[in-house]
Design a protein around this motif. Sequence first.
Motif, PDB file in Angstrom:
ATOM      1  N   GLU A  47       0.838  -1.209   0.000  1.00 28.68           N
ATOM      2  CA  GLU A  47       0.000   0.000   0.000  1.00 28.68           C
ATOM      3  C   GLU A  47       0.874   1.262   0.000  1.00 28.68           C
ATOM      4  O   GLU A  47       0.583   2.228  -0.697  1.00 28.68           O
ATOM      5  CB  GLU A  47      -0.941  -0.006   1.198  1.00 28.68           C
ATOM      6  N   ALA A  48       1.960   1.252   0.766  1.00 28.00           N
ATOM      7  CA  ALA A  48       2.873   2.399   0.792  1.00 28.00           C
ATOM      8  C   ALA A  48       3.551   2.586  -0.562  1.00 28.00           C
ATOM      9  O   ALA A  48       3.740   3.716  -1.018  1.00 28.00           O
ATOM     10  CB  ALA A  48       3.920   2.207   1.883  1.00 28.00           C
ATOM     11  N   ARG A  49       3.908   1.489  -1.232  1.00 25.36           N
ATOM     12  CA  ARG A  49       4.526   1.577  -2.553  1.00 25.36           C
ATOM     13  C   ARG A  49       3.555   2.184  -3.568  1.00 25.36           C
ATOM     14  O   ARG A  49       3.910   3.085  -4.331  1.00 25.36           O
ATOM     15  CB  ARG A  49       4.961   0.189  -3.030  1.00 25.36           C
ATOM     16  N   LYS A  50       2.291   1.754  -3.536  1.00 25.20           N
ATOM     17  CA  LYS A  50       1.291   2.299  -4.448  1.00 25.20           C
ATOM     18  C   LYS A  50       1.034   3.774  -4.159  1.00 25.20           C
ATOM     19  O   LYS A  50       0.893   4.579  -5.076  1.00 25.20           O
ATOM     20  CB  LYS A  50      -0.023   1.518  -4.335  1.00 25.20           C
ATOM     21  N   ARG A  51       0.963   4.129  -2.893  1.00 27.08           N
ATOM     22  CA  ARG A  51       0.732   5.527  -2.523  1.00 27.08           C
ATOM     23  C   ARG A  51       1.875   6.405  -3.022  1.00 27.08           C
ATOM     24  O   ARG A  51       1.661   7.509  -3.533  1.00 27.08           O
ATOM     25  CB  ARG A  51       0.589   5.638  -1.000  1.00 27.08           C
ATOM     26  N   ASP A  52       3.114   5.901  -2.903  1.00 26.07           N
ATOM     27  CA  ASP A  52       4.274   6.654  -3.376  1.00 26.07           C
ATOM     28  C   ASP A  52       4.235   6.821  -4.891  1.00 26.07           C
ATOM     29  O   ASP A  52       4.527   7.906  -5.408  1.00 26.07           O
ATOM     30  CB  ASP A  52       5.557   5.938  -2.954  1.00 26.07           C
ATOM     31  N   LEU A  53       3.858   5.781  -5.624  1.00 26.57           N
ATOM     32  CA  LEU A  53       3.757   5.880  -7.085  1.00 26.57           C
ATOM     33  C   LEU A  53       2.678   6.875  -7.494  1.00 26.57           C
ATOM     34  O   LEU A  53       2.847   7.641  -8.441  1.00 26.57           O
ATOM     35  CB  LEU A  53       3.458   4.506  -7.692  1.00 26.57           C
ATOM     36  N   ARG A  54       1.542   6.881  -6.787  1.00 24.15           N
ATOM     37  CA  ARG A  54       0.464   7.827  -7.113  1.00 24.15           C
ATOM     38  C   ARG A  54       0.907   9.260  -6.865  1.00 24.15           C
ATOM     39  O   ARG A  54       0.559  10.168  -7.617  1.00 24.15           O
ATOM     40  CB  ARG A  54      -0.784   7.517  -6.282  1.00 24.15           C
ATOM     41  N   LYS A  55       1.681   9.494  -5.798  1.00 23.36           N
ATOM     42  CA  LYS A  55       2.133  10.854  -5.490  1.00 23.36           C
ATOM     43  C   LYS A  55       3.154  11.350  -6.517  1.00 23.36           C
ATOM     44  O   LYS A  55       3.140  12.510  -6.896  1.00 23.36           O
ATOM     45  CB  LYS A  55       2.766  10.902  -4.103  1.00 23.36           C
ATOM     46  N   ARG A  56       4.052  10.479  -6.960  1.00 21.62           N
ATOM     47  CA  ARG A  56       5.107  10.900  -7.874  1.00 21.62           C
ATOM     48  C   ARG A  56       4.607  11.137  -9.286  1.00 21.62           C
ATOM     49  O   ARG A  56       5.128  11.970  -9.998  1.00 21.62           O
ATOM     50  CB  ARG A  56       6.224   9.861  -7.909  1.00 21.62           C
ATOM     51  N   SER A  57       3.606  10.403  -9.710  1.00 22.95           N
ATOM     52  CA  SER A  57       3.138  10.494 -11.085  1.00 22.95           C
ATOM     53  C   SER A  57       2.094  11.587 -11.238  1.00 22.95           C
ATOM     54  O   SER A  57       1.118  11.636 -10.497  1.00 22.95           O
ATOM     55  CB  SER A  57       2.545   9.154 -11.528  1.00 22.95           C
ATOM     56  N   ASP A 117      -3.867   1.372 -10.482  1.00 21.30           N
ATOM     57  CA  ASP A 117      -4.092   0.659  -9.234  1.00 21.30           C
ATOM     58  C   ASP A 117      -5.339  -0.213  -9.386  1.00 21.30           C
ATOM     59  O   ASP A 117      -6.425   0.284  -9.654  1.00 21.30           O
ATOM     60  CB  ASP A 117      -4.273   1.664  -8.094  1.00 21.30           C
TER      61      ASP A 117
END
Length: 116
Positions: A15-25, A49
């Motif tokens: 979940e943290a990895r997905k959240r980080d990808l959503r924030k960066r993109s 996601d």
Amino acid sequence: MTDILPKEVRAGLEEARKRDLRKRSRLRVMVGDEVYPILRFWEDGFALDADQVLQLRGLVDIYDGSRHLWQCLIIASEVEEGELICVMKRSTAALDRAPIDYVRDENGPVGYLPRS
């Protein structure tokens, strides 16, 4: 290494990895009124996601923030490791002006002045 971690910890890390990808993109895909962040993007596809959308097909628009980049036709989508992998048949660059159907003269006038 993640095989020895408890199931709850692995889910939290994912979940943290997905959240980080959503924030960066900044890339987003728009389908009708729905907007989904793009986690990864490559030449002939992108990943979303799978918790937000389970299937996606047809004509979609891709934006970078508020700038319209492409109009894409998705022909296939499948869920792999928590991501919805979308394969594009075509992607057409979005233009901010209508295409012209004639050759423009390089030395032609840029505009016309009104008569006084």
